[in-house]
Design an enzyme around this catalytic site. Structure first.
Site, PDB file in Angstrom:
ATOM      1  N   ALA A 180       0.841  -1.195   0.000  1.00 49.51           N
ATOM      2  CA  ALA A 180       0.000   0.000   0.000  1.00 49.51           C
ATOM      3  C   ALA A 180       0.874   1.242   0.000  1.00 49.51           C
ATOM      4  O   ALA A 180       2.056   1.198   0.350  1.00 49.51           O
ATOM      5  CB  ALA A 180      -0.912   0.006   1.236  1.00 49.51           C
ATOM      6  N   THR A 181       0.285   2.356  -0.406  1.00 51.03           N
ATOM      7  CA  THR A 181       0.985   3.635  -0.399  1.00 51.03           C
ATOM      8  C   THR A 181       0.072   4.712   0.160  1.00 51.03           C
ATOM      9  O   THR A 181      -1.155   4.564   0.181  1.00 51.03           O
ATOM     10  CB  THR A 181       1.412   4.064  -1.818  1.00 51.03           C
ATOM     11  OG1 THR A 181       0.231   4.226  -2.634  1.00 51.03           O
ATOM     12  CG2 THR A 181       2.326   3.042  -2.458  1.00 51.03           C
ATOM     13  N   HIS A 194      -4.369  14.024  -3.039  1.00 50.27           N
ATOM     14  CA  HIS A 194      -5.352  14.196  -1.969  1.00 50.27           C
ATOM     15  C   HIS A 194      -6.090  15.519  -2.136  1.00 50.27           C
ATOM     16  O   HIS A 194      -7.318  15.587  -1.960  1.00 50.27           O
ATOM     17  CB  HIS A 194      -4.650  14.143  -0.611  1.00 50.27           C
ATOM     18  CG  HIS A 194      -4.277  12.768  -0.193  1.00 50.27           C
ATOM     19  ND1 HIS A 194      -3.165  12.476   0.571  1.00 50.27           N
ATOM     20  CD2 HIS A 194      -4.877  11.561  -0.424  1.00 50.27           C
ATOM     21  CE1 HIS A 194      -3.102  11.175   0.798  1.00 50.27           C
ATOM     22  NE2 HIS A 194      -4.123  10.605   0.204  1.00 50.27           N
ATOM     23  N   GLY A 215     -12.989  -3.394  -0.677  1.00 49.19           N
ATOM     24  CA  GLY A 215     -13.297  -2.095  -1.267  1.00 49.19           C
ATOM     25  C   GLY A 215     -13.974  -2.176  -2.607  1.00 49.19           C
ATOM     26  O   GLY A 215     -14.619  -1.218  -3.038  1.00 49.19           O
ATOM     27  N   SER A 231      -0.940   8.356  -0.970  1.00 54.17           N
ATOM     28  CA  SER A 231      -0.878   9.116  -2.218  1.00 54.17           C
ATOM     29  C   SER A 231      -0.152  10.434  -2.018  1.00 54.17           C
ATOM     30  O   SER A 231      -0.015  10.938  -0.904  1.00 54.17           O
ATOM     31  CB  SER A 231      -2.294   9.386  -2.736  1.00 54.17           C
ATOM     32  OG  SER A 231      -2.943   8.191  -3.093  1.00 54.17           O
ATOM     33  N   HIS A 233      -8.560  -3.755   3.236  1.00 54.28           N
ATOM     34  CA  HIS A 233      -8.721  -5.208   3.103  1.00 54.28           C
ATOM     35  C   HIS A 233      -7.719  -5.993   3.927  1.00 54.28           C
ATOM     36  O   HIS A 233      -7.733  -7.226   3.899  1.00 54.28           O
ATOM     37  CB  HIS A 233      -8.637  -5.612   1.633  1.00 54.28           C
ATOM     38  CG  HIS A 233      -7.299  -5.358   0.989  1.00 54.28           C
ATOM     39  ND1 HIS A 233      -6.526  -4.262   1.273  1.00 54.28           N
ATOM     40  CD2 HIS A 233      -6.613  -6.079   0.058  1.00 54.28           C
ATOM     41  CE1 HIS A 233      -5.419  -4.317   0.552  1.00 54.28           C
ATOM     42  NE2 HIS A 233      -5.439  -5.403  -0.189  1.00 54.28           N
ATOM     43  N   SER A 246      -3.005   4.786   5.317  1.00 57.19           N
ATOM     44  CA  SER A 246      -2.449   5.393   6.526  1.00 57.19           C
ATOM     45  C   SER A 246      -3.494   6.073   7.388  1.00 57.19           C
ATOM     46  O   SER A 246      -3.252   6.368   8.552  1.00 57.19           O
ATOM     47  CB  SER A 246      -1.390   6.425   6.148  1.00 57.19           C
ATOM     48  OG  SER A 246      -1.994   7.563   5.553  1.00 57.19           O
TER      49      SER A 246
END
Length: 228
Positions: free
Chosen positions: A57-58, A65, A145, A60, A111, A89
């Site tokens: 995961a990251t 945003h 999701g 953005s 998830h 996060s």
């Protein structure tokens, strides 16, 4: 101009995003100033670029945003109910909560249980965030999701849905069904040529749906939890 927007502090980052025209709405600027990215990005929090979180995961880039917040802003009013899919996060989940308080609710969906906990822990790093968690303005749940989560209070649907991972083309239709009328979905979609674009999808008051194809992007995919 995004690459010029990095700063030495949260305030400098947000001021640079505004100076470069990437934030235009005062409410968005104020909400982003209120949430310190250092609580959410493991390194280089004030750099305008995506950052790895682990678990594939990251978080953005800040300018993405800002783009999501500005697009969804007409639906981010006090009392609004918002779904943040791929909350990672927890950063954007917290900023969204700043825009819907008092009386609103933002639910982050991940998830992987470790990411659910990461979001909750990160929001709790500030006194303001702890208050939002305690009041139920912010919450995090584990879920898929790709199918979303039903709005739990009265079942009327979500005023806004943000998706922070790319859906396969056509998969966004399941999420449109969770919107109120009116409501708005901001979602990256992977198309047949593997290019991704943001789609802004509105469900209007009579229940009909309009779609606008926006900027090209590159997001991690909406997918099953890793098996490793």
């Amino acid at each position: 101009m995004a690459w010029r927007s990095s700063g030495a502090s949260n305030q400098a980052l947000i001021e640079n995003l505004a100076a470069n025209g990437l934030i235009t709405q005062p409410r968005v600027k104020q909400a982003m100033l209120a949430v310190d990215r250092a609580h959410y990005a493991p390194r280089n929090p004030y750099q305008d670029s995506p950052q790895p979180l682990g678990h594939r995961a990251t978080i953005s880039a800040p300018h993405m945003h800002a783009a999501a917040l500005e697009s969804l802003l007409p639906y981010l009013h006090p009392g609004a109910k918002v779904l943040d899919i791929g909350s990672g996060s927890g950063y954007l989940t917290h900023v969204l909560a700043e825009l819907v308080k008092p009386g609103g609710r933002v639910v982050g969906v991940e998830h992987i249980q470790a990411l659910v906990e990461m979001g909750r822990v990160n929001v709790g790093k500030s006194a303001e965030g702890r208050g939002l968690l305690e009041m139920g303005v912010v919450g995090f749940v584990k879920g898929d999701g790709r199918v979303g989560v039903e709005e739990e209070e009265g079942g009327k649907g979500w005023d806004a849905i943000h998706v922070g991972a790319a859906a396969v083309k056509g998969g966004e239709g399941r999420l449109v069904g969770l919107l109120k009328a009116p409501g708005r979905l901001f979602i990256p979609v992977e198309e047949e040529d593997y290019a991704q674009h943001i789609y802004v999808i509105d469900k209007v008051a009579d229940g009909s749906v309009t779609r606008k194809k926006d900027m090209g992007v590159q997001y991690v995919p909406l997918t099953d939890a890793p098996t490793e």
